[in-house]
Every structure is written in structure tokens, then in C-alpha cells.
Design a protein around this motif. Structure first.
Motif, mmCIF file in Angstrom:
data_model
loop_
_atom_site.group_PDB
_atom_site.id
_atom_site.type_symbol
_atom_site.label_atom_id
_atom_site.label_comp_id
_atom_site.label_asym_id
_atom_site.label_seq_id
_atom_site.Cartn_x
_atom_site.Cartn_y
_atom_site.Cartn_z
ATOM 1 N N ALA A 98 0.801 -1.082 -0.005
ATOM 2 C CA ALA A 98 -0.012 -0.034 -0.012
ATOM 3 C C ALA A 98 0.934 1.221 0.285
ATOM 4 O O ALA A 98 0.472 2.305 -0.819
ATOM 5 N N GLN A 99 1.874 1.395 0.778
ATOM 6 C CA GLN A 99 2.854 2.486 0.906
ATOM 7 C C GLN A 99 3.417 2.519 -0.510
ATOM 8 O O GLN A 99 3.691 3.693 -0.934
ATOM 9 N N LEU A 100 4.012 1.600 -1.231
ATOM 10 C CA LEU A 100 4.655 1.528 -2.523
ATOM 11 C C LEU A 100 3.608 1.952 -3.489
ATOM 12 O O LEU A 100 4.071 2.967 -4.545
ATOM 13 N N LYS A 101 2.473 1.672 -3.400
ATOM 14 C CA LYS A 101 1.368 2.120 -4.502
ATOM 15 C C LYS A 101 1.021 3.634 -4.184
ATOM 16 O O LYS A 101 1.160 4.435 -5.225
ATOM 17 N N ARG A 102 1.156 4.137 -3.086
ATOM 18 C CA ARG A 102 1.102 5.639 -2.960
ATOM 19 C C ARG A 102 2.196 6.410 -3.299
ATOM 20 O O ARG A 102 1.932 7.352 -3.636
#
Length: 85
Positions: A20-24
Motif C-alpha cells: 500500500a505504501q509503495l502504491k501511494r
């Protein structure tokens, strides 16, 4: 094009959180489920002292990070993008 490979499992909370952090952050990666890929599971175990620890990330230069923070991933990607690499 993926920036690195993330070895993962569907039930791993750390994997979901990092994803999720990488996507953001707009970072792309190739995900490999070690429960479906025995060769990948063996590789992860070899990289982590016999333990199948996920997430384990493998970068183009062969370097790996196990259960890294977003900042650690960003730092490694910046290092790979710097001139001379």
C-alpha cells in the motif's frame, strides 16, 4: 517496468502494508507468491538464514532487503538510479 521483485504471501500483513505504501509512492514492483512458487520460497529461505521471511525484496543489482520500510526501499531505488550504477 517493475523496479524490483517482492517475495510475498497473501496472508502477510507486512506485505500488504508495504504494498500500500509503495502504491501511494508510485513505485512499481513484481510480486511473487512464495506459497505458489517453490523455487522462490527456497530462494527466500536461502536469503534469510533458512527462514521464509516476507516481504523480501530483490533488486536489479542482486541486493535484497527483508521487511524494509518505505524509506529503505526509496533509498535503494535512488542508489540504483544514481549515475554510475
Amino acid at each position: 517496468m517493475a523496479d524490483f521483485t517482492m517475495y510475498t504471501t497473501p496472508w502477510c500483513g507486512y506485505c500488504r502494508n508495504l504494498s500500500a505504501q509503495l502504491k501511494r509512492a508510485g513505485i512499481t514492483w513484481n510480486a511473487v507468491n512464495i506459497e505458489e512458487d517453490e523455487a522462490a520460497a527456497t530462494k527466500v529461505a536461502a536469503l534469510n538464514g533458512g527462514n521464509k521471511v516476507v516481504p523480501t525484496l530483490e533488486f536489479a543489482d542482486g541486493a535484497t532487503l527483508t521487511n524494509p520500510s518505505l524509506k529503505e526501499v526509496q533509498a535503494k531505488l535512488a542508489e540504483l538510479a544514481s549515475p554510475g550504477n
